[in-house]
Design an enzyme around this catalytic site. Structure first.
Site, PDB file in Angstrom:
ATOM      1  N   THR A  30       0.692  -1.084  -0.057  1.00  0.00           N
ATOM      2  CA  THR A  30      -0.101   0.087   0.028  1.00  0.00           C
ATOM      3  C   THR A  30       0.982   1.311   0.064  1.00  0.00           C
ATOM      4  O   THR A  30       1.931   1.197   0.597  1.00  0.00           O
ATOM      5  CB  THR A  30      -0.768   0.096   1.069  1.00  0.00           C
ATOM      6  OG1 THR A  30      -0.443   0.046   2.537  1.00  0.00           O
ATOM      7  CG2 THR A  30      -1.713  -1.213   1.446  1.00  0.00           C
ATOM      8  N   GLY A  31       0.283   2.389  -0.621  1.00  0.00           N
ATOM      9  CA  GLY A  31       1.221   3.528  -0.517  1.00  0.00           C
ATOM     10  C   GLY A  31       2.362   3.390  -1.687  1.00  0.00           C
ATOM     11  O   GLY A  31       3.546   3.702  -1.139  1.00  0.00           O
ATOM     12  N   GLY A  45       7.529   3.069  -0.745  1.00  0.00           N
ATOM     13  CA  GLY A  45       6.713   1.978  -1.300  1.00  0.00           C
ATOM     14  C   GLY A  45       6.820   1.499  -2.844  1.00  0.00           C
ATOM     15  O   GLY A  45       6.841   0.561  -3.100  1.00  0.00           O
ATOM     16  N   TYR A  75       2.351  13.263  13.953  1.00  0.00           N
ATOM     17  CA  TYR A  75       2.924  12.005  12.965  1.00  0.00           C
ATOM     18  C   TYR A  75       3.520  11.169  13.992  1.00  0.00           C
ATOM     19  O   TYR A  75       3.429  10.093  13.622  1.00  0.00           O
ATOM     20  CB  TYR A  75       3.821  12.604  12.005  1.00  0.00           C
ATOM     21  CG  TYR A  75       4.611  11.638  11.299  1.00  0.00           C
ATOM     22  CD1 TYR A  75       3.930  11.251  10.097  1.00  0.00           C
ATOM     23  CD2 TYR A  75       5.791  11.401  11.407  1.00  0.00           C
ATOM     24  CE1 TYR A  75       4.617  10.343   9.176  1.00  0.00           C
ATOM     25  CE2 TYR A  75       6.482  10.518  10.549  1.00  0.00           C
ATOM     26  CZ  TYR A  75       5.924   9.980   9.494  1.00  0.00           C
ATOM     27  OH  TYR A  75       6.710   9.088   8.844  1.00  0.00           O
TER      28      TYR A  75
END
Length: 246
Positions: free
Chosen positions: A12-13, A19, A147
């Protein structure tokens, strides 16, 4: 080569940075790869760049319906799941908004959780699940609190899920990259001269004296994806040039 021959991997990503580099490496090592991204044009370009047996699926990892459609598209056993989609931005405590919190935790925490949960029926016994954490999860980086907290949660998931899935022989590990030269880093400050200054400042915090390359993190993911790491689970592997180690 061919370390993942006959395997199916989901990344994913996977349209840029770590990724994309990982999806490209997995495909080069023989895997059938499913890669996700939110923007179709960028996803299509990534699929063309990756080459090999790769399928792109337009997915927002914070959207559960999108995740269900992803696994319907995969439609069969998954040997490797790299839950990598995520992001963040610099905001101090005074600047944080509800939207910033919801967006960051929606992608990094909710998205990671349900990416793995919804994959469970397809994960083969002995599968490898890899989560992208961050050195920010263990350090107090100014203006990166939301984050960092989201990535600390991802690290915690790896510990818990390694326990919960051990009966099926499924290994769950996290990678914590340090500063890596990706479009996401430049995007934190809008590119241009500010990005040059940011990357220079980040490189100065790394004992190796430079930013990491996405391909270097992809190599760590490949190690965790294969039997070379068959006795590794619940771990946090730092690929940070020593930034959090010395």
């Amino acid at each position: 080569m061919n370390a993942l021959q006959g395997k199916t991997a989901v990344v994913t990503g996977g349209t840029s940075g770590i990724g994309l580099a990982t999806a490209r490496l997995f495909a080069a090592e023989g895997a059938r790869v499913f890669v996700t991204g939110r923007r179709k044009d960028v996803l299509d370009a990534a699929v063309a760049e990756i080459g090999g047996d790769v399928t792109g699926v337009q997915v927002d990892s914070s959207d559960l319906a999108d995740l269900e459609r992803l696994y319907e598209t995969v439609g069969g056993p998954i040997d490797v799941l790299f839950a990598n989609a995520g992001g963040g931005e610099f905001l101090t405590l005074e600047q944080v908004t509800e939207k910033h919190f919801d967006d960051t935790f929606g992608t990094n925490v909710k998205g990671t959780l349900f990416t793995v949960k919804k994959a469970l029926p397809l994960l083969v016994d002995g599968a490898s699940v890899i989560l992208t954490a961050s050195t920010a999860g263990t350090k107090g980086n100014e203006a990166f609190g939301v984050y960092g907290a989201s990535k600390a949660a991802v690290r915690s998931f790896a510990r818990t899920w390694a326990q919960e899935l051990s009966g099926r022989g499924i290994r769950v590990n996290s990678i914590s990259p340090g500063p890596v030269d990706t479009p996401g880093i430049s995007g934190l400050v809008g590119g241009g001269e500010a990005a040059v200054q940011l990357t220079s400042a980040l490189a100065s915090t790394v004992p190796l004296g430079r930013m990491g390359r996405p391909e270097e993190i992809a190599s760590v993911a490949l190690f965790l994806a294969t039997d070379a790491s068959s006795f590794v689970t619940g771990a946090e592997l730092f690929a940070d040039g020593g930034a959090n180690q010395v």
